[in-house]
Scaffold this active site. Structure first.
Site, PDB file in Angstrom:
ATOM      1  N   TRP A 288       0.836  -1.206   0.000  1.00 27.32           N
ATOM      2  CA  TRP A 288       0.000   0.000   0.000  1.00 27.32           C
ATOM      3  C   TRP A 288       0.869   1.253   0.000  1.00 27.32           C
ATOM      4  CZ3 TRP A 288      -1.877   3.110   4.565  1.00 27.32           C
ATOM      5  CH2 TRP A 288      -0.972   3.044   5.635  1.00 27.32           C
ATOM      6  N   ASP A 289       2.152   1.076   0.344  1.00 24.39           N
ATOM      7  CA  ASP A 289       3.085   2.208   0.383  1.00 24.39           C
ATOM      8  C   ASP A 289       3.069   2.986  -0.928  1.00 24.39           C
ATOM      9  OD1 ASP A 289       3.793  -0.006   2.130  1.00 24.39           O
ATOM     10  OD2 ASP A 289       5.553   1.150   2.693  1.00 24.39           O
ATOM     11  N   GLU A 419      -0.059  -2.303  12.462  1.00 22.33           N
ATOM     12  CA  GLU A 419       0.160  -3.750  12.413  1.00 22.33           C
ATOM     13  C   GLU A 419       0.258  -4.393  13.796  1.00 22.33           C
ATOM     14  OE1 GLU A 419       3.577  -4.148   9.925  1.00 22.33           O
ATOM     15  OE2 GLU A 419       2.492  -3.580   8.105  1.00 22.33           O
ATOM     16  N   LYS A 491       1.421   1.160  16.455  1.00 20.99           N
ATOM     17  CA  LYS A 491       2.695   1.213  15.739  1.00 20.99           C
ATOM     18  C   LYS A 491       2.870   2.505  14.955  1.00 20.99           C
ATOM     19  CE  LYS A 491       5.381  -0.982  12.054  1.00 20.99           C
ATOM     20  NZ  LYS A 491       5.428  -2.033  11.019  1.00 20.99           N
ATOM     21  N   GLN A 492       1.806   2.930  14.247  1.00 20.52           N
ATOM     22  CA  GLN A 492       1.967   4.033  13.293  1.00 20.52           C
ATOM     23  C   GLN A 492       0.619   4.690  13.012  1.00 20.52           C
ATOM     24  OE1 GLN A 492       3.216   1.001  10.266  1.00 20.52           O
ATOM     25  NE2 GLN A 492       1.956   2.217   8.890  1.00 20.52           N
TER      26      GLN A 492
END
Length: 704
Positions: A288-289, A419, A491-492
């Site tokens: 997806w980056d 994640e 995580k993000q």
């Protein structure tokens, strides 16, 4: 060290490995970029050992070349290492020796010797190369070796391993130059899946005059920078980082013009084309980056490359259809990681991400939304665009299950961008991109109605309208998923992505609370792009002090000197190197944050444009919108929009905050105030814009 590349072939400077677009080895989860020995890795011996002459290294991002300069007693030696932008199968090493004038008579009759070494590294474990074979071509000794990758990624879609051939020039152990004058030595390596292509390319390269060969390369790079770019004055460090990002991006994207036809493009991975042989470097896979982090900035300045990135998804859509069918769903389900064939290639170590991170299909649809918004590319719709949008919607429609207790649709068993939490229900990010996918299909079915039949397109919108969307009314924020335990570390960036890039309408207070809360629970060792999204959020809330703090946090701990190589994490010894995902997020802070640009299906907006920290001038050049070419020039005392080109098919009108202005080439419009400054064209057909409201139980006063 930095990388060199041209979209077909790439390597890290002084590295012993070459990678090639579309060349992978390994079955499914073991698939990774296949290593080719770097028969172009030539080193000046003076850079290998302690030597009285200190080499100077430089990366010229304007010309796409890495240079080594050694100032010796009797000569100046300059080595130029680059992946040729026109002869795209070639890595080039040119060594120029310029003699110095000496009065010492003992030097008069002596030749200049320059010791060099070829260091290709060990044999490849990915390609079964045959023993190198020499031949004489035009008086020069040329070596070649061909082979096949050892293992197919998936025998259903790739019955045979891939062929690859490399050709390279013989390299002596030293170069000899007369005492007076100068000379350029050219060495090259070519690689391709086709033996004839690789051989003919090398022959043509060696027929070129050394200086002309370099000029052709530079000419193609200059054309790229004429198309678009970001110029920053007053903050040299920031300007260099931005130039470095575009250099690395463009090095991994295919050339616009090449001597021989280009191969099909296999996508842009999180660390570009110059890496990808290991798990830490994401093995050259597509995530997806690409669509979420790299695509938006590329789209606005280089839309033809954006189209190339989407084309990779179109090329593998039939495999996505099979994945959906295998998992009991309809439409297209794109895998979390894909490479050569488009099958799921996530490592065996990480089955949860492969199973649950299904939001990638929504991210691909969102990228197509942005592409259509800025291009209105009818041909693309006819050649697969209608199908990919509607089939992704079919996937989400089959994933959404009615909850008879709430009366809403749930999407269960997913993982959002965070994640650290898997197998959750109603991930806010997943549900919004799924809802957008459903709404976009309804809209596109209208755009495509003359040549593409969609059955009951309003059904997609009905599901989107009734998708569950977690929202805590008491705390006025979005829990990351249904049942998220408040205070638990993540995580993000995840839920904050609703505000940007998704631009989901919500109360200002909700947006502020999302940003504040999730900043407090995000892991300190998370990836770079998280803080880019927080930066944009605070700019949208007009909190410039907080935005500047997070802007600095988004890059200062991740950029490695001196060549502006990004690491994935703050610690340089772990995580991926030359992390394109972090670079992409950072570019968005500039284009969509400080420049204030936002893309909508019916308009382009500029809101609160301002200078980045410590900058005195900020220019975004080559903004492409509906065939027009625009420059946004932000200075300390004034702002203006410069129009260099307009497509007659899509005339543009801009509201500059006071009145409407018809944009024509050569015009410069002064922008006063903070906006929004809105640029529109005539409507695209008579198609109603999607509602884009997810979860009809959500209390919505005036949104952002």
């Amino acid at each position: 060290m930095p990388s060199i590349g041209n979209g077909h072939i790439a390597a890290n400077v002084f590295g012993d490995t070459v990678y090639m677009n579309g060349l992978y080895n390994g079955h499914k989860g073991e698939s990774h970029r296949a290593r080719i020995p770097n028969w172009a890795n030539i080193r000046l011996n003076s850079t290998l050992t302690r030597h009285p002459f200190s080499p100077v290294y430089s990366l010229n991002t304007k010309e796409g070349v890495f240079k080594v300069r050694v100032d010796r007693e009797r000569s100046i030696v300059t080595q130029m290492i680059y992946a040729h932008r026109y002869y795209t199968r070639a890595l080039i090493n040119q060594i120029k020796v310029d003699s110095k004038t000496h009065n010492d008579p003992s030097f008069i009759h002596h030749e200049i010797w320059v010791a060099i070494s070829l260091m290709p590294g060990p044999d490849s474990k990915d390609v079964a190369f045959q023993n190198p074979v020499p031949e004489i071509i035009n008086g020069r000794t040329i070596w070649s070796s061909c082979g096949q990758t050892w293992e197919s990624e998936d025998t259903t879609y790739q019955p045979m391993p891939v062929d690859v051939c490399a050709y390279w020039t013989s390299v002596p152990d030293h170069l000899v130059v007369p005492q007076h004058g100068s000379r350029i030595f050219t060495f090259a390596m070519t690689a391709d899946k086709n033996r004839t292509v690789a051989k003919e390319e090398l022959i043509k390269v060696l027929q070129e005059d050394g200086e002309k060969l370099y000029e052709k390369h530079v000419e193609e790079w200059q054309k790229l920078y004429l198309e678009g770019g970001i110029k920053i004055e007053g903050n040299l460090k920031l300007a260099k980082i931005v130039h470095g990002i575009w250099y690395y991006f463009l090095s991994s994207l295919p050339s616009a013009k090449s001597y021989q036809p280009l191969d099909r493009f296999y996508g842009l991975s999180p660390t570009g084309l110059a890496t990808g042989g290991t798990f830490e470097d994401y093995e050259g896979h597509n995530f997806w980056d690409t669509e979420t982090w790299m695509f938006p900035s590329i789209l606005l300045l280089y839309p033809r490359y954006a189209k190339t990135l989407i084309q990779y998804r179109l090329d593998t859509a039939y495999v996505a259809a099979e994945l959906a069918k295998l998992t009991g769903h309809k439409g297209y389900r794109f895998p979390w990681e894909s490479a050569y064939t488009g099958v799921e290639v996530t490592q065996p170590c990480c089955p949860l991400v492969a199973e649950f991170q299904q939001h990638i299909s929504g991210c691909i649809s969102f990228a197509t939304r942005q592409y259509l918004a800025t291009t209105r590319d009818e041909e693309w719709l006819k050649q697969g665009g209608c199908a990919i949008v509607t089939h992704i919607a079919d996937f989400w429609a089959s994933r959404a299950i009615i909850n008879y207790t709430t009366g809403l649709y749930d999407i269960e068993n997913v993982m959002g961008p965070d994640e650290d939490h898997s197998n959750v229900s109603n991930s806010v990010f997943t549900n919004v991109v799924a809802g957008y996918s459903l709404y976009l299909a309804q809209y596109v079915s209208c755009l495509c109605k003359d040549y593409f039949m969609a059955k009951d397109p309003d059904h997609w919108a009905d599901i989107a309208w009734s998708l569950a969307l977690p929202y805590d009314e008491a705390l006025d924020y979005h829990p990351q998923f249904e049942g998220y335990p408040r205070g638990e570390e993540i995580k993000q960036a995840d839920a904050v992505l609703l505000g940007f890039p998704l631009q989901y309408k919500m109360n200002v207070s909700t947006r502020a609370n999302d940003l504040s809360y999730y900043e407090s629970v995000t892991r300190s060792d998370g990836p770079a792009m998280t803080w880019s999204m927080h930066t944009i959020g605070h700019l949208q809330l007009q909190d410039n002090v907080k935005a500047a703090e997070l802007f600095n946090k988004s890059y200062q701990s991740y950029v490695r000197e001196p060549f502006k190589v990004w690491s994935e994490l703050q610690r340089p010894d772990i995580g991926a190197m030359n992390f394109f995902t972090g670079m992409g997020g950072f570019l968005q802070t500039l284009i969509f944050g400080y420049a204030g640009i936002s893309i909508h299906l019916d308009r382009l907006e500029i809101n609160w444009p301002q200078l980045p920290p410590e900058a005195t001038r900020f220019k975004v050049k080559g903004i492409k919108y509906l065939g027009s070419n625009l420059i946004l020039d932000i200075q300390t005392s004034r702002m203006k929009l410069i129009v260099t080109e307009v497509d007659d098919n899509w005339p543009l009108v801009m509201n500059n905050g006071r009145y409407n202005v018809t944009l024509v080439p050569g015009m410069s419009v002064t922008l006063t105030g903070t906006g929004p400054f809105t640029i529109r064209s005539k409507p695209w057909k008579e198609c109603k814009l999607p509602a884009d409201i997810i979860g009809n139980n959500y209390l919505r006063p005036i949104g952002l």
